[in-house]
Scaffold this motif. Structure first.
Motif, PDB file in Angstrom:
ATOM      1  N   UNK A  15      35.695  27.869  28.166  1.00 54.26           N
ATOM      2  CA  UNK A  15      35.162  28.833  29.366  1.00 54.26           C
ATOM      3  C   UNK A  15      34.638  27.541  30.460  1.00 54.26           C
ATOM      4  N   UNK A  79      35.120  39.619  25.254  1.00 56.18           N
ATOM      5  CA  UNK A  79      34.684  40.784  25.444  1.00 56.18           C
ATOM      6  C   UNK A  79      33.138  40.676  26.200  1.00 56.18           C
ATOM      7  N   UNK A  80      32.632  41.515  26.902  1.00 54.06           N
ATOM      8  CA  UNK A  80      31.608  41.622  27.575  1.00 54.06           C
ATOM      9  C   UNK A  80      31.414  40.544  28.652  1.00 54.06           C
ATOM     10  N   UNK A  81      30.469  39.885  28.524  1.00 53.17           N
ATOM     11  CA  UNK A  81      30.451  38.628  29.709  1.00 53.17           C
ATOM     12  C   UNK A  81      31.417  37.971  29.755  1.00 53.17           C
ATOM     13  N   UNK A  82      32.028  37.345  28.627  1.00 57.10           N
ATOM     14  CA  UNK A  82      33.280  36.330  28.733  1.00 57.10           C
ATOM     15  C   UNK A  82      34.397  37.195  29.099  1.00 57.10           C
ATOM     16  N   UNK A  83      34.456  38.531  28.907  1.00 55.16           N
ATOM     17  CA  UNK A  83      35.580  39.419  29.628  1.00 55.16           C
ATOM     18  C   UNK A  83      35.466  39.231  31.137  1.00 55.16           C
ATOM     19  N   UNK A  84      34.148  39.640  31.272  1.00 49.12           N
ATOM     20  CA  UNK A  84      34.074  39.708  32.911  1.00 49.12           C
ATOM     21  C   UNK A  84      34.143  38.283  33.460  1.00 49.12           C
ATOM     22  N   UNK A 216      27.451  43.064  35.783  1.00 50.36           N
ATOM     23  CA  UNK A 216      28.230  44.132  35.446  1.00 50.36           C
ATOM     24  C   UNK A 216      28.377  45.360  36.426  1.00 50.36           C
TER      25      UNK A 216
END
Lengths: 223, 253
Positions: A15, A79-84, A216
């Motif tokens: 990332x 998922x969550x912030x990683x996905x964002x 988010x």
């Protein structure tokens, strides 16, 4: 981005690499915009050609980053912030790539106008360019530093650019009405102003992406 | 669509002797929705699942305070008939556990215990339950063969069919696919999705992607507390609590 964890070091590193690559793309695009506007103001065909030739590298890097995002989705199930973060990355690189295209568009106009005197001294267009470049720089900074305030502040500059665009538009319209021989060049200069205005819009998209990544929340920063 | 609460949990505290395993849990579980319970081992999610049909009653030294209602009825009331509660709120376990008898008899077992004798009625129940659990086409020609001859995935769907045959309202599933291969897992997940139209489902899973795929709501438990309860989409795109974020993105511990 500071991600500290003991459980997903490989992923975290990937990332971080992704973010670094996006910044590399950002600096290529920033330089392209800068050189394109410079080439126009100085009627420098050589510089313009360099911008045009450089677009391929921007496109390639964009695709490379896109592939990395796809691989991360396939292998790490973010998922969550990683996905964002990854969703936002797709958006940011698309916006950057478009900005690069607009820089190329401006450089092509430089080539067309390189051998004729300009119908007016360029004042507002370089001013628009400066503002747009600052916006791009600031939203990329806000991205790296997770700075929502900076993202919002940067995007608020869009109004000034829109204002300058209208000013350039009116002025060029007047020149063209007065002397129809200026229509070809006037139209090209109008397009340049339009491209700069679009670059600022893409920067605004990036700012909105940063806001979404960090909070988010979806918010329109282009009011 | 109106969402009715099927199960209401108020101020639930549960102790295993001195150890408090569930702390002040308050949550409503919605009718005909799938709620996933997630959290690290020992967080209380399986204990919570077992509260819902009083499976913890069997464990020595368990003390429960607070109120749990199903359809408004207090299931820890002294007048509650635990057998009829477990008929209404059935459970599927981690490992498929078919009885060592034929496929048919596995399904007919529950209804027979509850007094159904007529072959025609049983036949219908067996077929309907196997249809519902998406197993009928695979076993209809060998209903009298031993259930233990089925594959793991088929056995788990058989256990679900066995549960459906006693016509429950609520299905509790404790890691129902953890012993299955990926394809069987997806079949069971599809089945769970189908069953939502009729039943209220609560599922414990260690598989984060499974929770994301199958559930409407997700509850995150940590050391006995319900940290976050929300729509699954919310939990997996923008959880409100940093502890939830850390857990689901694998930055735990």
């Amino acid at each position: 981005m500071t991600i500290m964890s003991s459980t997903r070091q490989t992923y975290d590193k990937a990332l971080e690499d992704l973010q670094r690559e996006i910044l590399r793309l950002g600096s290529l695009v920033e330089a392209a915009i800068d050189e394109a506007v410079h080439s126009l103001a100085k009627q420098d065909a050589k510089l313009a050609q360099r911008v045009i030739d450089g677009d391929e590298a921007i496109d390639n890097l964009k695709r490379e980053i896109e592939d990395k995002c796809m691989i991360l989705i396939a292998t790490q199930q973010p998922i969550a912030k990683d996905l964002r973060r990854i969703g936002t990355a797709f958006g940011i690189i698309t916006d950057l790539e478009r900005m690069g295209d607009h820089a190329t568009d401006i450089a092509k106009i430089t080539l067309r106008l390189a051998n004729e005197p300009l119908i007016k001294p360029l004042i507002d267009i370089p001013r628009m360019a400066k503002l747009a470049q600052n916006m791009v720089r600031s939203v990329l900074d806000s991205y790296v530093n997770a700075d929502i305030e900076l993202a919002q502040k940067a995007c608020s500059k869009d109004d000034e650019i829109d204002h300058l665009y209208r000013q350039v538009f009116d002025e060029l319209l007047e020149i063209m009405q007065r002397d129809p021989r200026t229509v070809v060049q006037g139209t090209h200069l109008l397009l340049v102003a339009r491209y700069l205005e679009r670059i600022a819009d893409h920067a605004t998209n990036i700012g909105e992406g940063v806001l979404y990544l960090e909070t988010g929340e979806r918010k329109d920063l282009n009011l | 669509m109106q969402e009715n609460k099927k199960i209401a949990v108020e101020n639930l505290n549960l102790y295993y002797g001195e150890h408090q395993a569930l702390i002040d849990i308050n949550v409503d579980l919605k009718e005909q929705k799938i709620t996933a319970l997630i959290g690290p081992s020992g967080c209380g999610k399986s204990t919570f699942l077992r509260v819902l049909n009083r499976m913890n009653d069997l464990i020595d030294g368990v003390r429960i305070a607070g109120k749990v209602t199903v359809d408004g009825e207090d299931i820890y009331d002294n007048n509650m008939d635990v057998v009829s509660l477990r008929k209404k709120v059935g459970m599927v376990f981690q490992r498929p556990n078919p009885f060592p008898m034929s496929i048919y008899d596995n399904i007919a077992y529950g209804p027979r215990i509850h007094g159904i004798k007529k072959k025609q009625v049983l036949d219908e129940l067996v077929e309907r339950s196997l249809q519902q659990s998406a197993l009928w086409d695979e076993v209809k020609d060998r209903l009298n063969k031993p259930a233990l001859g089925l594959s793991g995935g088929q056995q788990q769907r058989l256990c679900i069919a066995r549960l459906l045959a006693v016509e429950p309202d609520v299905l509790l599933m404790d890691e129902p696919t953890s012993a299955l291969d990926p394809i069987s897992t997806l079949k069971v997940e599809e089945l769970i999705h189908e069953l939502k139209n009729t039943y209220t489902i609560v599922i414990v899973t260690h598989n984060m992607q499974q929770a994301a795929r199958v559930s409407d709501y997700t509850a995150y438990f940590l050391t006995g507390e319900l940290v976050e309860f929300d729509h699954t989409e919310q939990i997996f795109t923008r959880p409100r609590d940093q502890r939830t974020e850390d857990y689901i993105t694998g930055r735990f511990g």
